[in-house]
Design a protein around this motif. Sequence first.
Motif: not given
Length: 374
Positions: A47-48, A78-80, A99-101, A105-107
């Motif tokens: 998960k990131k 332990g997430m990225d 850009d993040a979306a 990425v998950d969140y």
Amino acid sequence: MKKRSIATMLLMSMAIVACGGAKVQTDNSNKTEAAGDAVKDEAASGKKAILVINGNLGDLGFFDSANRGMERLKNELGMDVKVVETGDDEAKWEPALADAADEPVDYVIAVSPSMVEPVQKLAPDYPEKKFILIDNVVDFQAANLSNVYCATFKQNEGSFLAGAAAGLSVEEGGTIGFIGGMDIPPINDFLVGYIEGAQSVNSGVKVISTYTGDYYDPAKGKEHAIVQFNQGVGVVFAAAGPAGLGSIEAATEQDKKIIGVDSDQSTAYENKGDKKTAEHIVTSMIKNVGDAIFRAIDKDLKGELKWGAAESLGIAEEGVGLAKNDIYNASFTDEQKAKIEEIQQEVVDGKIKVSSAIGMSTEELDKIRNAVKP
């Protein structure tokens, strides 16, 4: 998915800042989860999460607290994780979020009242991504925002405790100060709680309140604090973001007392090796931004978080509270500290109802402010 250009994002960078913690009643920034309390590492594996900060790290307050939440996601689950700083240029905030979306990425996380419009606009374009907004609420009726979770803070409750601390710091009928970033409901929510808390322990207390009109300029925070100290204020509470760092500087230079905001700012300065400044911050009204981020994602990984909804976190939920460190212990007598503990419990138990500036009319707010003017 709607793709957006990253060409405008020339100044964004990724940064990680570690801030140590002291013994704080409701600040769980460095808390280690008990066995079985946090979700198993397997659930978070792969998960990131990306945090977009519409400002910069190093504010020793709100944004640094958010960053500590990202560190907890990394270290405990332990997430990225990635943190993006946009600075105070408002034109960069929405493109940075987009850009993040666009990344795998998950969140996607935003942590500011000012980020409500970008989140509300972008979230429907990325239905497969989960958006977390801390310290404001989107209009869930405006669009399909079922992939958005919002958490706000009962800053009026935390500020009630700050006000009690301030009221106990001056003589009966003495004068205390408040410096806000903007004359807007979320900031005035701090003020209303602060005034009521001070009055609960010092019925004749006077309060001078001013606004910098800018969250990012420490020089303005310093100027306002100097003026207030020259007017006889015994202690200042600055709820003005990074501008409040200037107020802390003024308090240190004039050997006055100040109450920090959002993070345990006394400990933050001490961790930087600046004990002189730390000793002037008698306590801080903590807004546990980082814990709110960690809590939301941990609950989601357990299948317990409700999306398309908002929560409000107060003292009972450990969303807000006072920093109770060595400086706090040295600044207040045992009797005063016992009184603050009593007040805190009465707020949790519902025996004390703290007024809120959210939804309050201008006339009501002015009545409260004018009633305590010197």
